[in-house]
Design a protein around this motif. Sequence first.
Motif, PDB file in Angstrom:
ATOM      1  N   PRO A 221     -17.031   3.713  -2.130  1.00 59.18           N
ATOM      2  CA  PRO A 221     -17.611   3.247  -3.391  1.00 59.18           C
ATOM      3  C   PRO A 221     -18.320   1.916  -3.240  1.00 59.18           C
ATOM      4  N   ALA A 222     -19.191   1.628  -4.200  1.00 55.76           N
ATOM      5  CA  ALA A 222     -19.931   0.363  -4.196  1.00 55.76           C
ATOM      6  C   ALA A 222     -18.995  -0.832  -4.303  1.00 55.76           C
ATOM      7  N   THR A 223     -17.817  -0.636  -4.890  1.00 53.96           N
ATOM      8  CA  THR A 223     -16.863  -1.738  -5.033  1.00 53.96           C
ATOM      9  C   THR A 223     -16.386  -2.263  -3.682  1.00 53.96           C
ATOM     10  N   LEU A 224     -16.522  -1.434  -2.633  1.00 49.91           N
ATOM     11  CA  LEU A 224     -16.091  -1.850  -1.294  1.00 49.91           C
ATOM     12  C   LEU A 224     -17.281  -2.140  -0.379  1.00 49.91           C
ATOM     13  N   ALA A 225     -18.424  -2.404  -0.991  1.00 56.42           N
ATOM     14  CA  ALA A 225     -19.634  -2.660  -0.212  1.00 56.42           C
ATOM     15  C   ALA A 225     -19.474  -3.868   0.713  1.00 56.42           C
ATOM     16  N   ASP A 226     -18.711  -4.859   0.272  1.00 56.52           N
ATOM     17  CA  ASP A 226     -18.503  -6.044   1.118  1.00 56.52           C
ATOM     18  C   ASP A 226     -17.780  -5.691   2.410  1.00 56.52           C
ATOM     19  N   LEU A 227     -16.844  -4.744   2.331  1.00 54.50           N
ATOM     20  CA  LEU A 227     -16.134  -4.324   3.545  1.00 54.50           C
ATOM     21  C   LEU A 227     -17.088  -3.597   4.488  1.00 54.50           C
ATOM     22  N   ALA A 228     -17.968  -2.788   3.921  1.00 51.50           N
ATOM     23  CA  ALA A 228     -18.952  -2.089   4.757  1.00 51.50           C
ATOM     24  C   ALA A 228     -19.897  -3.081   5.418  1.00 51.50           C
ATOM     25  N   ALA A 229     -20.330  -4.081   4.648  1.00 53.14           N
ATOM     26  CA  ALA A 229     -21.253  -5.084   5.179  1.00 53.14           C
ATOM     27  C   ALA A 229     -20.629  -5.871   6.319  1.00 53.14           C
ATOM     28  N   ALA A 230     -19.308  -6.066   6.253  1.00 53.06           N
ATOM     29  CA  ALA A 230     -18.598  -6.808   7.298  1.00 53.06           C
ATOM     30  C   ALA A 230     -18.117  -5.891   8.419  1.00 53.06           C
ATOM     31  N   ASP A 231     -18.512  -4.618   8.356  1.00 51.94           N
ATOM     32  CA  ASP A 231     -18.122  -3.618   9.363  1.00 51.94           C
ATOM     33  C   ASP A 231     -16.603  -3.563   9.547  1.00 51.94           C
ATOM     34  N   VAL A 232     -15.904  -3.573   8.406  1.00 52.33           N
ATOM     35  CA  VAL A 232     -14.444  -3.513   8.437  1.00 52.33           C
ATOM     36  C   VAL A 232     -13.998  -2.110   8.832  1.00 52.33           C
ATOM     37  N   GLN A 233     -13.039  -2.033   9.733  1.00 56.30           N
ATOM     38  CA  GLN A 233     -12.506  -0.754  10.194  1.00 56.30           C
ATOM     39  C   GLN A 233     -11.342  -0.325   9.299  1.00 56.30           C
ATOM     40  N   TYR A 234     -11.399   0.929   8.832  1.00 54.41           N
ATOM     41  CA  TYR A 234     -10.336   1.458   7.974  1.00 54.41           C
ATOM     42  C   TYR A 234      -9.220   2.048   8.835  1.00 54.41           C
ATOM     43  N   LEU A 235      -8.003   1.760   8.425  1.00 52.96           N
ATOM     44  CA  LEU A 235      -6.844   2.128   9.231  1.00 52.96           C
ATOM     45  C   LEU A 235      -5.803   2.825   8.362  1.00 52.96           C
ATOM     46  N   GLU A 236      -5.324   3.971   8.826  1.00 56.08           N
ATOM     47  CA  GLU A 236      -4.176   4.629   8.212  1.00 56.08           C
ATOM     48  C   GLU A 236      -3.014   4.570   9.183  1.00 56.08           C
ATOM     49  N   PHE A 237      -1.824   4.368   8.657  1.00 55.13           N
ATOM     50  CA  PHE A 237      -0.653   4.312   9.519  1.00 55.13           C
ATOM     51  C   PHE A 237      -0.297   5.696  10.046  1.00 55.13           C
ATOM     52  N   ASN A 238       0.219   5.730  11.261  1.00 56.01           N
ATOM     53  CA  ASN A 238       0.748   6.959  11.827  1.00 56.01           C
ATOM     54  C   ASN A 238       2.094   7.283  11.194  1.00 56.01           C
ATOM     55  N   PRO A 239       2.472   8.559  11.191  1.00 52.81           N
ATOM     56  CA  PRO A 239       3.801   8.907  10.684  1.00 52.81           C
ATOM     57  C   PRO A 239       4.888   8.225  11.506  1.00 52.81           C
ATOM     58  N   ALA A 240       5.978   7.879  10.854  1.00 55.33           N
ATOM     59  CA  ALA A 240       7.127   7.313  11.556  1.00 55.33           C
ATOM     60  C   ALA A 240       7.783   8.400  12.392  1.00 55.33           C
ATOM     61  N   PRO A 241       8.448   8.019  13.481  1.00 54.98           N
ATOM     62  CA  PRO A 241       9.206   9.011  14.243  1.00 54.98           C
ATOM     63  C   PRO A 241      10.225   9.703  13.347  1.00 54.98           C
ATOM     64  N   LYS A 242      10.506  10.945  13.652  1.00 54.74           N
ATOM     65  CA  LYS A 242      11.444  11.720  12.832  1.00 54.74           C
ATOM     66  C   LYS A 242      12.780  10.989  12.742  1.00 54.74           C
ATOM     67  N   GLY A 243      13.266  10.850  11.529  1.00 56.95           N
ATOM     68  CA  GLY A 243      14.530  10.152  11.292  1.00 56.95           C
ATOM     69  C   GLY A 243      14.356   8.677  10.985  1.00 56.95           C
ATOM     70  N   GLN A 244      13.100   8.148  11.161  1.00 60.54           N
ATOM     71  CA  GLN A 244      12.849   6.730  10.898  1.00 60.54           C
ATOM     72  C   GLN A 244      11.932   6.518   9.690  1.00 60.54           C
ATOM     73  N   GLU A 245      11.718   7.567   8.912  1.00 61.70           N
ATOM     74  CA  GLU A 245      10.859   7.450   7.734  1.00 61.70           C
ATOM     75  C   GLU A 245      11.451   6.430   6.751  1.00 61.70           C
ATOM     76  N   GLY A 246      10.622   5.461   6.336  1.00 61.34           N
ATOM     77  CA  GLY A 246      11.064   4.463   5.363  1.00 61.34           C
ATOM     78  C   GLY A 246      12.065   3.469   5.909  1.00 61.34           C
ATOM     79  N   LEU A 247      12.201   3.390   7.218  1.00 62.37           N
ATOM     80  CA  LEU A 247      13.233   2.535   7.812  1.00 62.37           C
ATOM     81  C   LEU A 247      12.975   1.059   7.538  1.00 62.37           C
ATOM     82  N   ASP A 248      11.711   0.637   7.531  1.00 60.86           N
ATOM     83  CA  ASP A 248      11.405  -0.768   7.279  1.00 60.86           C
ATOM     84  C   ASP A 248      11.889  -1.190   5.897  1.00 60.86           C
ATOM     85  N   GLY A 249      11.690  -0.314   4.903  1.00 59.57           N
ATOM     86  CA  GLY A 249      12.149  -0.631   3.555  1.00 59.57           C
ATOM     87  C   GLY A 249      13.660  -0.681   3.459  1.00 59.57           C
ATOM     88  N   LYS A 250      14.327   0.216   4.165  1.00 60.09           N
ATOM     89  CA  LYS A 250      15.794   0.234   4.157  1.00 60.09           C
ATOM     90  C   LYS A 250      16.354  -1.046   4.783  1.00 60.09           C
TER      91      LYS A 250
END
Length: 425
Positions: free
Chosen positions: A347-376
């Motif tokens: 969207p145009a609302t994120l045009a500044d990120l595009a202009a700065a060539d910001v890389q988008y990152l999604e987290f990988n799944p946690a290992p099985k049995g460690q889902e949500g471990l950081d919050g716990k």
Amino acid sequence: MRKAIAAGLLAVGVLATGCSGGDDADSGKVEGEITVLTQRTDIVNTVFQEYKKRFEAKYPDVKVKFEAITDYEGEVRIRMGTKDYGDVLLIPNSVNADQLPAFFEPLGTVDELKDRYRFVRTEQTFDGKVYGLAITGNAQGFVYNKKVWAQAGITAPPKTPEEFLAALKAVKEKTGAIPLYTNYKETWPLGQWEGLRGTITGDPDAVTKLAQDDAPWTAGKEHHVIDSLLFDVVKQGLTEPDPTTTNWEQSKGLLGTGKVATMALGSWSVVQMQAAAPDKADIGYLPFPTQTNGKFHTVVSGDYKNAVNRNSKHKAAARAWVEWFADESNYAVDQGGVPVVLGQQMPATLADLAAADVQYLEFNPAPKGQEGLDGKIGNAAEIALFDGKYRQRIVDAARGAKKESKEDIFADLNKRWKQARATVK
């Protein structure tokens, strides 16, 4: 209006019991009347009515009825103790991953959907199956008044914490605006700083590594960098004079009109700040001031997820709505969010990120049995990562309201985190 944080909260007792299986009356055809639950009480009678017209034009055998709920989390949790919780609904944050099959119809496997939709690899999935599609996505960084920053002479995003601090000093000296507003009193906005993890390293495994680390507040590590910047901004007098009197709703107008220059919030905030500005073009979005391999990074994650009630009598029609909403409604972009469908234009609302060539990152799944471990671990250590309370302590120390140093706080956080890690599995 706040956006949902995509994180598992404490499970409510009524959810643990589950429900009986789906209704045999489902014909498998895209037909019938479906009820769609939504939290968007503000646009259900305007924007959503246009969605209804477009959807029903494509699927003339379906009639859509909306039910907008003010206390969405509270009311829907109670209703999920019955079968009557709509045909399509937003999955409440209190539903744990292992509870998804008891309440929702699977939409497909992760492998089937991961090349089309964002967020399905790690959010509202269980045992390799996807139970919801995000209504929109959020990037992480700083919403800011571009006009004020330009008046201060800053026209490019700072690349280091030191450059960021220097920029805020210039804002204070040259414009008189409050450089950064913490929204301390409401607490939750300080929790938005937690969303910045991963942006410093550009590491898709940042959350998994956090849960495996005994001392996250050690110099050079992400939490040290994030929380040091917060401490230093306050320590150097670059935030509101009295954080105990902040006001979230008023702060939108302050930033929109240039009395405040910057806030640490997810990108969902851009549209709300634009609504409070005399000119939408005055509001932009900055990446966190660090680079890895010469690139800025921002973490993107999903907002609420549309899902199909497993007890629906018209599952095919309900599923058609979920997919149409993600694929064709354009809700995500219209609301200034990250598109749910991979490959769609940002969207145009994120045009500044595009202009700065910001890389988008999604987290990988946690290992099985460690889902949500950081919050716990955080909860066991009484360092609830996303609620902002421990960062209020950092603000209080930085402004002199508590007699402890940044080093004292970080040492204590590391100690409690390590102790909790030893007990949480």
